[in-house]
Design an enzyme around this catalytic site. Sequence first.
Site, PDB file in Angstrom:
ATOM      1  N   THR A 118       0.856  -1.181   0.000  1.00  0.00           N
ATOM      2  CA  THR A 118       0.000   0.000   0.000  1.00  0.00           C
ATOM      3  C   THR A 118       0.895   1.235   0.000  1.00  0.00           C
ATOM      4  O   THR A 118       1.809   1.346   0.818  1.00  0.00           O
ATOM      5  CB  THR A 118      -0.937   0.055   1.228  1.00  0.00           C
ATOM      6  N   ARG A 173     -10.949   7.944  -8.466  1.00  0.00           N
ATOM      7  CA  ARG A 173     -11.250   7.767  -7.041  1.00  0.00           C
ATOM      8  C   ARG A 173     -11.982   9.018  -6.533  1.00  0.00           C
ATOM      9  O   ARG A 173     -11.371  10.042  -6.223  1.00  0.00           O
ATOM     10  CB  ARG A 173      -9.962   7.495  -6.277  1.00  0.00           C
ATOM     11  N   HIS A 190      -7.042  -4.637  -7.330  1.00  0.00           N
ATOM     12  CA  HIS A 190      -6.432  -3.436  -6.725  1.00  0.00           C
ATOM     13  C   HIS A 190      -7.331  -2.844  -5.646  1.00  0.00           C
ATOM     14  O   HIS A 190      -7.429  -1.629  -5.472  1.00  0.00           O
ATOM     15  CB  HIS A 190      -6.127  -2.391  -7.798  1.00  0.00           C
TER      16      HIS A 190
END
Length: 400
Positions: free
Chosen positions: A85, A171, A282
């Site tokens: 991450t 996003r 993902h």
Amino acid sequence: MPALDLNRRGYSIDAMRLLARGVLPRFAFDFADGGAEDEWTLRRNEAAFDDFAIVPKPLNGAGERDLSISLFGRRISMPLLVGPTGLAGLFWPRGEECVARAAAAAGTGFCLSHGSVCTLEDVAGVGASPRWMQVFIYRDKEFTRELTQRAQQANYDALVLTIDNQHLGKRERDIRNGFGIPPRFGPVALAEMSLKTGWFWRMRTELPRITFGNYVRPGETSDMKTLAGRMASLLDPAMSWTDVDALRALWRGPLILKGILHPDEAREAVERGVDGIIVSNHGGRQLDGAPGSLDMLPAVAQAVDGRIPVFLDGGVRRGADIVKAIALGATACLIGRPQLWGLAVAGERGMAHVLDIYRREMDRVMGLAGLRSVDEIGPDLLNPPAGPSARSFPPRTFIK
């Protein structure tokens, strides 16, 4: 947070998520927690586990359980590793080193993100092993070679090529918050930070220095804006199997592909000498509308047919989820967001607590199901899958 409070209030992974939401500024929490567009795939990653129930055989006599597995010639304590991450150092100072130490103490492995704040050499200096390194295929093939060689020189045990991030997903939580890479701290973000005094106090000297450590080159600027622009321009959207072949020829250790969902690609990976694959979308941060990782695991595992390890990444929130994934063909699972929640709550101790939650839950599930070792987990452990319209169990809830 005192140890007693962490045990009492951080009693599950979801509880750790809520604690993290309480200590982080909104932009930081949403960066870790959010997904692409409508977040359907993000939700599906978790909900897919609810399509299966565990059918126990308690008379098998599982008084003692062995959670350990053998992986690339190494024994690890449980079939759970810490996945890559980016920007873990945004959640706790030198967050990547905290993760490495916690994973080592738990007897398991971790994978360092290419977008880490600490350099891959600094994290290797912690001495934790097994340690894997994430790389991408770049337009500048020399840079791919450079990162690979640095990982080799720093004695990383495996290389993880991520294949599903060549175009950045949309996003929308980050858009709403005005959060980008690099982070831009406008008036709203600054106001949020001032209200999260614990996080702000420990990060006060780190924030100006946060950068992508693996992309800093001698004599060049290390400011995050410059490096973020370089990263975006480096990724090669024309990546192909030819690039995988070139990396296979360069890297001497286990090579793992992360982002496989289609059985055909899994089959091709085996034929081209890849040593492991990670079934992953993902974390729902890229292609919204892609199936949940668990949805595709059985078909991928069938295509691989036991020739190489198959890992699952995405939506693993309970020890029971690990057991279900193994029953459906996984060798082990990886976690992403939970490590950031653990870091945000209590740094290295929080990360250790997250891993301990999974270990204790998995051990309890195996004991109740009559399983003495991971080798005894098979497809006969589960009931037939129930489709979304016929699901027998209430769906999990999500709090944004």
